[in-house]
Design a protein around this motif. Structure first.
Motif, PDB file in Angstrom:
ATOM      1  N   GLN A   1       0.829  -1.198   0.000  1.00 49.48           N
ATOM      2  CA  GLN A   1       0.000   0.000   0.000  1.00 49.48           C
ATOM      3  C   GLN A   1       0.870   1.257   0.000  1.00 49.48           C
ATOM      4  O   GLN A   1       0.600   2.218  -0.728  1.00 49.48           O
TER       5      GLN A   1
ATOM      6  N   TYR B   1      -2.954   9.307   0.070  1.00 49.12           N
ATOM      7  CA  TYR B   1      -3.906   8.192   0.130  1.00 49.12           C
ATOM      8  C   TYR B   1      -5.339   8.627  -0.182  1.00 49.12           C
ATOM      9  O   TYR B   1      -6.242   7.809  -0.215  1.00 49.12           O
TER      10      TYR B   1
ATOM     11  N   LEU C   1      -7.648  -1.474   4.531  1.00 50.10           N
ATOM     12  CA  LEU C   1      -7.475  -0.694   3.299  1.00 50.10           C
ATOM     13  C   LEU C   1      -8.618   0.291   3.065  1.00 50.10           C
ATOM     14  O   LEU C   1      -8.437   1.300   2.371  1.00 50.10           O
TER      15      LEU C   1
ATOM     16  N   HIS D   1      -6.145   3.123  -2.712  1.00 46.94           N
ATOM     17  CA  HIS D   1      -5.495   1.939  -2.127  1.00 46.94           C
ATOM     18  C   HIS D   1      -5.389   0.803  -3.140  1.00 46.94           C
ATOM     19  O   HIS D   1      -6.036   0.816  -4.196  1.00 46.94           O
TER      20      HIS D   1
END
Length: 795
Positions: free
Chosen positions: A449, A601, A746, A752
């Motif tokens: 990730q 993210y 996640l 992701h």
């Protein structure tokens, strides 16, 4: 009797040194992991408890609804301070305003140091119960004073008493040191403050401050409160929730602002808000590592259980004799418990040694300052209880199992453990494999990730880009000549000012109007003001239209949108569109690719870039890639000193600042990989011990098979088959569990990876390889043994 039990336990350890080594090695590693995690959790749970009023302090925050989504921020408007003090003053002992935490220049003579500080009202030192070395907590009541930490005072004034000394703040304000306080521990929210400056100094530093005293729409300030004794925080939070809504203008009221109190006890571990609700935060990792610590210790205990019960036939005669001469089962259970507790005590001593050597590395990875609490009675008391519980846990199954042997069958020689006796050991081995596989998959997902987000297209060129915070308007006042000197030096490609660095967004704006906008829409944009060469300096990527240019005087009323803004505004032909920004018309001249300036993210926020003629907060410098890096930096530093000799040349590389956004996830991944590696090592120790036992147990069978013509490969497959079956069973159990857990993890990130089947295939291949490598040595050694000796050994 007790002394006899100890002697017997010690002799058994010496007699079975290989088993004892595996048990003590595994248990000590497991206990070391549990101890380190325990120290880390204790540090996390004690965050901010240094302050005596820990349970009465809170930060004032606000939630605002925007197009169906509620966001929560710790920045509030300035007039809220007066509203809480006057209308709800009976609930609070202190209501304290503070600025943001920024870098400032503190100067004494020719010494100019960059330090982190904040402008804070005078009650804050009392609220935080600072421990003063010199001066008093009331030092900030002097409107031209600062309080320094012990480290800051020493850096500025050496070993001399700093209280009463004069220094300069940001090269424009002469201030007096009102006191020096002990450095705050690392596990406190305010530990990064090198100094606190009187609030009245903020009025000099920021002339716009006075304009904000009645502005309920300017959310730019921190606000802290300390509740009076006996006052319930939740009740007060409910009473003040509509304070801003009642005072805000019509535009701000559309966002339905809600004021709330966030207690200090939740600042560190429960800092995450989603849709206006406090959903947790770092406490997730406390639970995660706590569970890992328990499971790693459990793996070590399983090794002890398996090896003890596997060697039950060698202890059977001892048990039979003791029962025949009158020993009760309870006495035998006590004996075996004493053996396991003795082993646990030895393991605990060894684990302390391991922890002492491992903590420096762990602290570096975890960014902590942990140490063994050698002088704490509580630590030793907890350690003793921990050791006893570990010994009892590890020895419970062997004690109950071995003490249950029938003496008649044992002494007649007819005792056999049977096939079903191996079932509990196989179950325990499956548990070991399951824990290890889950940890492996979790660690791989975390690192993938991070790598996935690091490889994300950021929309500009970070390489060779410097970011410098400007503490005064000196460079801005001579920006044209400063820029020309840099360009003429050949060390720089271009330079530009901006209101925020490329790795952050400092300002947002709403209330814009454009063609096709829904009248009920509460819009919000990230806003970045910059000088003309900003686009060329950061090397952003144009999608359509053009960049800002001095050839177009009208660009003073031009804006550039990112792709997210175009989608947000639903513009079909953005270039040429006119935007009404609070009554002033701006025309869109270009669209750029999304620049990742906030979380890597999360989706990029809709952003507007415009030309700001006022002084920027940051300087962006693009170094010439054709020049030596150090030589270019030296050239820029020399030019910088020509213009602002009183300000340090304090720069940051944009690419390194961007990488810091991954620090939290990297830290979790590094710690997870460390604990996973230790868990695998402990499991492999157990597997090796089981392989040795199985090879010894089947010595005669191996000899017979070799005489009948079995090859080494056949014997190796025979001895490894049972372990392969256990791996398959473990994978079938662990893979879905790990997939479920990591899928949930996640979901915290909008951007992701997807869980790929190859991730599980790689984990399975790794588990098979590691297991076969662990058991193959002993299996091949047994297969290569002389069959004559094997048959004799089995007699």
């Amino acid at each position: 009797m007790f002394r006899n039990y100890l002697k017997t336990a010690w002799r058994n350890l010496l007699r079975n040194q290989s088993t004892a080594f595996i048990n003590i090695g595994g248990l000590s590693l497991g206990m070391a992991v549990a101890l380190i995690i325990g120290l880390w959790i204790n540090d996390e749970l004690s965050f901010d408890k240094y302050h005596q009023n820990y349970d009465r302090i809170a930060q004032v925050m606000q939630s605002r609804a925007n197009n169906g989504e509620t966001s929560t921020s710790d920045m509030v408007p300035l007039p809220l301070t007066n509203a809480l003090s006057t209308t709800y003053g009976n609930n609070f002992k202190y209501v304290v305003q503070a600025s943001g935490v920024w870098q400032h220049i503190l100067s004494v003579g020719d010494k100019h140091l960059t330090m982190t500080g904040s402008y804070i009202q005078a009650q804050m030192p009392d609220m935080l119960t600072l421990h003063m070395i010199s001066g008093t907590r009331a030092g900030l009541k002097d409107p031209s004073s600062v309080l320094l930490t012990e480290t800051s005072a020493k850096a500025l004034f050496g070993n001399a008493d700093a209280t009463g000394k004069i220094l300069k703040l940001d090269n424009k304000m002469t201030v007096k040191v009102g006191g020096v306080y002990h450095n705050l521990p690392a596990n406190t929210t305010f530990s990064n403050l090198a100094f606190m400056a009187a609030w009245d100094l903020y009025k000099i530093a920021d002339p716009n401050l006075m304009k904000s005293t009645g502005d309920w729409g300017n959310n730019s300030y921190d606000l802290f409160v300390q509740l009076k004794d006996g006052v319930d925080l939740n009740q007060v939070s409910a009473q003040i929730k509509d304070v801003k809504l009642r005072n805000a203008d019509a535009e701000s009221a559309k966002l339905k602002p809600v004021i709330l109190l966030h207690p200090m006890s939740k600042w560190h571990l429960y800092a995450e808000f989603k849709n206006g609700v406090n959903t947790g935060g770092a406490v997730t990792y406390v639970w995660l590592f706590g569970v890992i610590g328990v499971f790693v210790l459990l793996l070590a205990c399983i090794n002890f259980m398996n090896l003890s019960t596997a060697r039950s036939e060698k202890r059977a005669r001892e048990v039979g004799v003791r029962k025949a001469v009158g020993s009760l089962r309870g006495q035998l259970i006590l004996q075996f418990y004493i053996e396991s507790v003795l082993l646990a005590l030895l393991s605990f001593v060894l684990s302390l040694v391991i922890v002492e050597f491992a903590l420096p590395y762990f602290n570096q990875v975890a960014d902590k300052s942990l140490m063994i609490l050698w002088h704490s009675p509580m630590f030793w008391g907890a350690g003793l209880v921990f050791t006893l519980l570990t010994g009892i846990l590890a020895g419970s199954y062997p004690a109950l199992y071995l003490s249950g042997f029938q003496p008649v069958m044992v002494l007649k020689g007819t005792f056999r453990t049977g096939k079903m006796a191996a079932l509990p050991r196989q179950v325990l081995v499956v548990v070991q494999f399951c824990v290890s596989i889950i940890l492996i998959i979790g660690t791989l997902v975390i690192f993938r990730q991070v790598r996935y987000s690091q490889s994300r297209e950021v929309g500009y060129n970070r390489a060779g880009l410097l970011s410098m915070e400007m503490y005064s308007a000196a460079i801005h006042s001579h920006f044209a000549s400063f820029r020309n000197d840099l360009l003429n030096s050949g060390a720089v490609v271009d330079v530009a000012e901006s209101g925020s660095p490329t790795t952050s967004i400092y300002n947002t704006v709403g209330g814009l109007k454009w063609t096709g906008k829904n009248p009920s829409m509460n819009d919000e944009f990230a806003m970045v003001g910059a000088s003309m060469p900003y686009g060329k300096t950061v090397d952003w990527k144009l999608v359509e239209g053009r960049d800002f240019s001095p050839a177009f005087p009208s660009d003073s009323s031009a804006i550039i949108l990112n792709e997210a803004a175009v989608r947000y505004m639903n513009l079909k032909r953005p270039v040429g569109e006119t935007i009404d920004w609070w009554g002033r018309k701006y025309h869109v001249i270009g669209v750029i690719k999304n620049m990742v300036m906030q979380s890597p993210y999360e989706p990029v926020k809709q952003s507007i870039f415009f030309i700001n003629k006022d002084a920027g907060n940051f300087l962006n410098i693009r170094l010439n890639p054709k020049q030596n890096l150090q030589a270019a930096l030296n050239t820029v530093a020399d030019i910088w000193k020509n213009y602002v000799p009183e300000e340090p040349f304090d720069f940051k590389f944009a690419d390194l600042e961007y990488q810091k956004k991954f620090d939290a996830e990297k830290k979790v991944g590094s710690l997870s990989s460390l604990f996973t590696g230790l868990a695998i090592l402990i499991s492999c120790l157990g597997l090796f011990g089981m392989a040795v036992f199985m090879a010894e147990q089947r010595t005669k069978e191996i000899g017979v098979r070799k005489v009948l013509g079995a090859s080494v490969l056949n014997l190796w497959l025979l001895l490894c088959r049972d372990f392969v079956v256990l791996i398959i069973v473990s994978l079938l159990i662990a893979a879905p569990v790990a997939g479920f857990i990591m899928h949930g993890w996640l979901q915290h990130y909008s951007y992701h990876i997807d869980l790929s089947v190859w991730l599980f295939v790689e984990t399975a291949a790794g588990a098979f390889t590691l297991t076969l490598l662990t058991v193959s040595y002993q299996s091949i050694k047994a297969a290569l043994a002389n069959p004559v000796k094997s048959l004799r050994a089995g007699e």
